[in-house]
Design a protein around this motif. Structure first.
Motif, PDB file in Angstrom:
ATOM      1  N   PRO A 258       0.607   8.840  -1.490  1.00 23.26           N
ATOM      2  CA  PRO A 258      -0.108   8.809  -2.771  1.00 23.26           C
ATOM      3  C   PRO A 258      -1.419   9.600  -2.669  1.00 23.26           C
ATOM      4  CG  PRO A 258       0.618   6.596  -2.139  1.00 23.26           C
ATOM      5  CD  PRO A 258       0.876   7.486  -0.952  1.00 23.26           C
ATOM      6  N   ASP A 259      -1.796  10.232  -3.756  1.00 20.54           N
ATOM      7  CA  ASP A 259      -3.015  11.041  -3.775  1.00 20.54           C
ATOM      8  C   ASP A 259      -4.224  10.118  -3.972  1.00 20.54           C
ATOM      9  OD1 ASP A 259      -5.009  12.861  -4.086  1.00 20.54           O
ATOM     10  OD2 ASP A 259      -4.044  13.999  -5.688  1.00 20.54           O
ATOM     11  N   LEU A 260      -4.851   9.746  -2.866  1.00 24.96           N
ATOM     12  CA  LEU A 260      -5.937   8.753  -2.930  1.00 24.96           C
ATOM     13  C   LEU A 260      -7.151   9.273  -3.680  1.00 24.96           C
ATOM     14  CD1 LEU A 260      -5.736   7.181   0.630  1.00 24.96           C
ATOM     15  CD2 LEU A 260      -4.646   6.443  -1.488  1.00 24.96           C
ATOM     16  N   ARG A 513      -3.627  -6.298 -10.284  1.00 23.83           N
ATOM     17  CA  ARG A 513      -3.609  -6.822  -8.903  1.00 23.83           C
ATOM     18  C   ARG A 513      -3.815  -5.698  -7.886  1.00 23.83           C
ATOM     19  NH1 ARG A 513       1.871  -8.818  -8.614  1.00 23.83           N
ATOM     20  NH2 ARG A 513       1.436  -8.831  -6.392  1.00 23.83           N
ATOM     21  N   MET A 514      -3.271  -4.522  -8.173  1.00 21.97           N
ATOM     22  CA  MET A 514      -3.490  -3.386  -7.258  1.00 21.97           C
ATOM     23  C   MET A 514      -4.978  -3.041  -7.181  1.00 21.97           C
ATOM     24  SD  MET A 514      -0.359  -0.865  -8.405  1.00 21.97           S
ATOM     25  CE  MET A 514      -0.888   0.489  -7.324  1.00 21.97           C
ATOM     26  N   ALA A 517      -6.783  -5.678  -5.219  1.00 22.26           N
ATOM     27  CA  ALA A 517      -6.474  -5.661  -3.788  1.00 22.26           C
ATOM     28  C   ALA A 517      -7.292  -4.578  -3.077  1.00 22.26           C
ATOM     29  CB  ALA A 517      -4.979  -5.424  -3.576  1.00 22.26           C
ATOM     30  N   VAL A 518      -7.405  -3.412  -3.708  1.00 15.22           N
ATOM     31  CA  VAL A 518      -8.182  -2.336  -3.082  1.00 15.22           C
ATOM     32  C   VAL A 518      -9.672  -2.694  -3.099  1.00 15.22           C
ATOM     33  CG1 VAL A 518      -8.868   0.083  -3.265  1.00 15.22           C
ATOM     34  CG2 VAL A 518      -6.472  -0.561  -3.570  1.00 15.22           C
ATOM     35  N   GLU A 521     -10.308  -5.011  -0.302  1.00 11.18           N
ATOM     36  CA  GLU A 521     -10.220  -4.352   1.003  1.00 11.18           C
ATOM     37  C   GLU A 521     -11.469  -3.518   1.283  1.00 11.18           C
ATOM     38  OE1 GLU A 521      -7.949  -4.581   3.392  1.00 11.18           O
ATOM     39  OE2 GLU A 521      -8.998  -3.096   4.650  1.00 11.18           O
ATOM     40  N   LEU A 522     -11.894  -2.729   0.298  1.00 14.28           N
ATOM     41  CA  LEU A 522     -13.008  -1.798   0.536  1.00 14.28           C
ATOM     42  C   LEU A 522     -14.364  -2.474   0.367  1.00 14.28           C
ATOM     43  CD1 LEU A 522     -11.710   1.429  -1.259  1.00 14.28           C
ATOM     44  CD2 LEU A 522     -11.509   0.780   1.163  1.00 14.28           C
TER      45      LEU A 522
ATOM     46  N   TRP B 263      -0.312   6.581  -7.957  1.00  8.87           N
ATOM     47  CA  TRP B 263      -0.115   5.854  -6.710  1.00  8.87           C
ATOM     48  C   TRP B 263       1.356   5.878  -6.304  1.00  8.87           C
ATOM     49  CZ3 TRP B 263      -3.659   3.606  -3.482  1.00  8.87           C
ATOM     50  CH2 TRP B 263      -3.134   2.852  -2.440  1.00  8.87           C
ATOM     51  N   PHE B 271       6.261   0.626  -1.673  1.00 10.10           N
ATOM     52  CA  PHE B 271       5.607  -0.428  -2.460  1.00 10.10           C
ATOM     53  C   PHE B 271       6.559  -1.032  -3.498  1.00 10.10           C
ATOM     54  CE2 PHE B 271       2.631   3.016  -1.455  1.00 10.10           C
ATOM     55  CZ  PHE B 271       1.754   2.346  -0.621  1.00 10.10           C
ATOM     56  N   ARG B 513      -6.219   2.046   5.134  1.00  9.52           N
ATOM     57  CA  ARG B 513      -6.463   0.639   4.775  1.00  9.52           C
ATOM     58  C   ARG B 513      -6.148   0.404   3.293  1.00  9.52           C
ATOM     59  NH1 ARG B 513     -12.207   0.249   5.717  1.00  9.52           N
ATOM     60  NH2 ARG B 513     -11.981  -1.657   4.510  1.00  9.52           N
ATOM     61  N   MET B 514      -6.440   1.377   2.444  1.00  6.07           N
ATOM     62  CA  MET B 514      -6.106   1.223   1.019  1.00  6.07           C
ATOM     63  C   MET B 514      -4.599   1.080   0.831  1.00  6.07           C
ATOM     64  SD  MET B 514      -8.627   4.110  -0.652  1.00  6.07           S
ATOM     65  CE  MET B 514      -7.989   3.905  -2.322  1.00  6.07           C
ATOM     66  N   LEU B 515      -3.841   1.968   1.506  1.00  8.39           N
ATOM     67  CA  LEU B 515      -2.381   1.905   1.391  1.00  8.39           C
ATOM     68  C   LEU B 515      -1.862   0.546   1.858  1.00  8.39           C
ATOM     69  CD1 LEU B 515      -1.312   5.448   2.708  1.00  8.39           C
ATOM     70  CD2 LEU B 515      -1.556   4.715   0.335  1.00  8.39           C
ATOM     71  N   ALA B 517      -3.461  -2.279   2.014  1.00  4.57           N
ATOM     72  CA  ALA B 517      -3.895  -3.377   1.139  1.00  4.57           C
ATOM     73  C   ALA B 517      -2.967  -3.498  -0.075  1.00  4.57           C
ATOM     74  CB  ALA B 517      -5.337  -3.167   0.698  1.00  4.57           C
ATOM     75  N   VAL B 518      -2.608  -2.374  -0.653  1.00  5.63           N
ATOM     76  CA  VAL B 518      -1.705  -2.417  -1.807  1.00  5.63           C
ATOM     77  C   VAL B 518      -0.309  -2.863  -1.364  1.00  5.63           C
ATOM     78  CG1 VAL B 518      -0.588  -1.036  -3.597  1.00  5.63           C
ATOM     79  CG2 VAL B 518      -3.029  -0.738  -3.134  1.00  5.63           C
ATOM     80  N   GLU B 521      -0.349  -6.528  -1.044  1.00  4.51           N
ATOM     81  CA  GLU B 521      -0.436  -7.209  -2.340  1.00  4.51           C
ATOM     82  C   GLU B 521       0.917  -7.200  -3.067  1.00  4.51           C
ATOM     83  OE1 GLU B 521      -2.919  -8.869  -3.745  1.00  4.51           O
ATOM     84  OE2 GLU B 521      -1.760  -9.254  -5.578  1.00  4.51           O
ATOM     85  N   LEU B 522       1.550  -6.025  -3.098  1.00  2.64           N
ATOM     86  CA  LEU B 522       2.786  -5.898  -3.889  1.00  2.64           C
ATOM     87  C   LEU B 522       4.010  -6.381  -3.123  1.00  2.64           C
ATOM     88  CD1 LEU B 522       2.270  -2.413  -5.596  1.00  2.64           C
ATOM     89  CD2 LEU B 522       1.706  -4.692  -6.478  1.00  2.64           C
TER      90      LEU B 522
END
Lengths: 535, 535
Positions: A258-260, A513-514, A517-518, A521-522, B263, B271, B513-515, B517-518, B521-522
């Motif tokens: 995914p393109d963060l 929720r996504m 969740a991020v 985390e951050l 995402w 996911f 960590r973002m990836l 975390a999602v 969650e999912l």
């Protein structure tokens, strides 16, 4: 490359828009027009002077200020009355109405980091000490994202990014420029112009907004038909979060998951602080060919714009005013014949090297003619071009004259556009009716895509001496109508605090929720802009 | 609209590419050329027949199969030997080499949901029973994302989406089409062509890949210069995750927080399962103007392509072969004079309504001439056009003749392109040298952006009778070189299992960590494609 901070920038009026030297009263012609439309609107009592406002929230205590001073230097921490009120909100009409109150909330201190490390240090202090952090760019936000909301915390730090300013690097082969996030749009354009380049992002907030703000809010500008939304211009971001720094945008195209980078476009300071923005730039256009068009009605004009967008003939600007907005614009231009007054006007700009700009204009012209458009007097386009950043100044004058004025925007597919326009117009009209407010509702298509377009509404209304709560009721009805009719809650103003209650209807419970969740985390301490986006 | 499942599709060769009826041996000319370049490459022993392979992993036990049958119907659960092996991996060269082994890993069962609810039901069964789920579209993945990796679970379900096929809705005003995710690209084009529209996404996997797969892997196609990467075509997605369903893409442009649709572009089944894809389409092009060009060398050609991309003259296809690839292409075309053999060839296509296509071609022609390009014989372009989906069939023939053949791709800015090309080429050459393998390294620019381009490498080498591990060593060196030189680990093949070890260097520890975390969650049970993306 120059990394010189651009510290000399003008602070906007604390209780209105823009350069205080350019504030003006209501032009006589507008006053007459308004009286005809809205009746007499008694001017509200003047708001307090800056010095006379009581701040309802305490400044940060001395130990917090000392810790922040250790992070950025004592000269860059300001808990003074004026600095706090200058960071008390953005520039929506409700924001400006709040600036008229005797008692106002404000952040506990303003902190001005001078480098990315300073930002990380401030976030560390804030997380340790339980302080919320609200990133502050140009202060032009219009959806409540700068409200000094502490969330569950003791106080609020306004993180003013003005010292993170200037061009970091220009790649004149790749046509990419990297800026510190606090660079204002005019400063960025000036730095690029010195090298023969242009960014070409001109939202109405252009004169004061910052590149970091554009990215955080997913800005769209008047030239976005040609150069894309700010989303499409961004090729790289550096972001400092409370738990780590990201350097995103490794290649112009990638399939590495995914393109963060996209996550932080629209992040609204909720996950971290954008400290650098890399953008696609283009050579300063050689030619600039501006045209005006008229169409029988909005449907015919929208059909013309759709064909242009779907064929990709390449205009830089293409916008269409509805019948109401056209009539008001013509009244302002003042000297154009009645023949046009029942139709809709469009403004079209083509840019580029002379030959390409001409070829693009020719292609667009062919399409618009086929759609029933007729070329109109160039004055209409020149008038738009001349006035493109003036509307917010006019709003101050209107508010001063007791006329409520605000804008809102949404977007949908071409096939749903008429239904959405009707639904929003009806919700506005019904809402104002319930408030017994005479009103005028203007609309234009501000941005086109192959699959759809945005609708930008401007409303003026006689909402009485205290329009804040009446407008909140009207706006809630509009937001519900947008959701029920398949529009987006915001095309380019963002979510902020104002639209947060509608976000779940936009992205669903799982989408929310996504985001959470991020965030967890951050930013496990939840210090980042607690009032914005997620509410 | 038709929602008829397109069940009649041809299964690809279990141990090679494409339609078994179109498999062919090595053309005589190619054989001669290869012998000249690589020396004699002894043909490997033939691989096993499908029926003779021993599957090293057990089928799912009866109670699992019964629970899955309750979810999708017993006729859509298949734990048979052949079905399992047909879902044992994708179509990278290492995948095909694994198909030659006597013992192979395979999923424990293949499940074919017929509706979105079936997908949700399968995920529920899998989460309850501790089974991993690997979504399977066209089976064309080339980075190991279809490996039957159970992660921490008891077994693997291959979720074959072929029954989720067909056009759901076409909006001929907005130029948007919604498809079930398992629709193959040819089926989608056929459905659109019946209404006068085209999607225009033509990767080399076109004949077998699905729209859901394009989205999950962030595909890029041969016409992406004109119509955009698949990323840019997608306007909506429905995604079933183990804990909720998402319906994303509310408007053509929005500022309603981060664009969550993005995402799932590149989500690689990690996911959830993409069940519907809404895409931008365009009218079937009236004109199709194909040209070939030659340039003095790769640098001159790249400069020409850069100018075209930055000016936006509008080609549908624009690609440039380097000197090596040009020479090999010419040898295959067979009858073009030596004069060109030292330069680089480019293929350019312009499409659209006749007038616009002609104007675009004229603009591109002017730019390429200014950059030193010379028009070349049309045969070169026709030959490319004719052979555009044939390379994977040729690879089968090469592997059968003992010639290792594989492709890889990356991307970077225009200013870094030459350095990246040199670094990858050197890493390949050094790697093959260490393996004592004579080799040939071909490269082309497959996709252009205003700020940069992709580099697509094809390698052939005499890597011996068992090239799997030697190639893994070579490829690891290439990936390290890409990371060290600022390229992306993949421009359009994705991360899968093969690139996962390099993802942290691409997006950083905080990005990873973002990836995660999602994912947590999912998919708290961690059932979704455990081997892909995050490794």
């Amino acid at each position: 490359m120059s990394t010189q901070a651009e510290n000399e920038r003008i602070d906007m009026r604390w209780d209105g828009w823009g350069d205080p030297a350019r504030a003006h009263g209501l032009p006589g012609g507008v006053k007459l027009l308004l009286t005809a439309v809205l009746g007499r609107t008694p001017a509200p009592p003047p708001g307090p002077e800056l010095a006379d406002v009581t701040i309802s929230t305490p400044p940060l205590p001395a130990d917090d200020l000392a810790a922040l001073a250790a992070a950025v230097g004592p000269e860059h921490v300001d808990a003074g009355h004026d600095a706090r009120l200058l960071h008390a909100g953005g520039k929506s009409t409700p924001d400006l109405l709040r600036r008229r109150q005797a008692e106002q909330a404000a952040p506990g201190a303003v902190v001005r980091p001078g480098a990315e490390d300073d930002v990380a240090a401030v976030l560390e202090v804030a997380a340790q000490r339980g302080l919320a952090v609200v990133p502050f760019g140009g202060g032009t936000a219009v959806t409540g994202g700068l409200a000094p909301d502490p969330g569950a915390h003791r106080g609020v730090v306004s993180l003013d990014l003005r010292r993170l300013s200037g061009l970091v690097a220009l790649d004149d082969v790749a046509h990419e420029a990297t800026f510190h996030a606090g660079t204002t749009a005019p400063a960025a354009e000036a730095a690029l112009a010195a090298h023969g380049f242009e960014l070409g992002h001109f939202p109405q907030s252009f004169e004061f907004a910052t590149l970091g703000g554009f990215a955080a809010m997913r800005s769209s500008g008047q030239n976005s038909a040609g150069y894309g939304r700010f989303d499409a211009m961004v090729t790289g971001l550096r972001v400092v979060t409370p738990t780590g720094t990201l350097d995103l945008g490794r290649a112009p195209g990638s399939a590495a998951g995914p393109d963060l980078l996209r996550w932080f476009l629209g992040s609204e300071g909720r996950f971290g602080v954008i400290t650098q923005v890399r953008v696609r730039v283009h050579p300063t256009p050689e030619a600039r060919l501006m045209d005006a068009w008229t169409f029988r009605d909005f449907a015919a004009g929208a059909d013309g714009l759709r064909r242009v967008a779907q064929l990709g003939t390449g205009p830089t600007v293409i916008r269409l005013s509805d019948e109401e907005e056209t009539a008001v614009s013509l009244a302002q231009v003042g000297n154009i014949g009645k023949a046009l007054a029942r139709g809709c006007s469009a403004v079209v700009l083509h840019e580029g090297p002379a030959d390409l700009a001409a070829a693009r204009r020719e292609a667009t012209t062919r399409v618009l003619r086929e759609a029933g458009g007729r070329p109109a007097a160039g004055r209409l386009a020149e008038s738009w071009d001349h006035g493109r950043f003036k509307a917010p100044y006019l709003r101050d004058a209107l508010l001063g004259a007791g006329v409520f004025c605000e804008t809102l925007e949404t977007a949908t597919t071409w096939s749903n556009l008429a239904a959405l326009k009707a639904a929003v117009t009806a919700a506005l009209a019904d809402g104002f009716d319930r408030e017994h407010a005479r009103n005028r509702i203007l609309c234009h298509i501000s941005h086109v895509y192959p699959t759809g377009a945005s609708l930008y509404f401007t409303v003026i209304a006689g909402l009485g001496a205290d329009p804040l709560e009446p407008w909140e009721r009207v706006k809630a009805g509009v937001n519900d109508a947008i959701m029920a009719t398949g529009g987006t809650i915001s095309h380019h103003h963002g979510v902020g605090a104002d639209h947060a209650p509608w976000l779940e209807r936009e992205i669903g419970a799982t989408g929310l929720r996504m985001l959470r969740a991020v965030r967890a985390e951050l930013d496990p301490a939840g210090i980042m802009n607690p009032g914005a986006l997620l509410g």
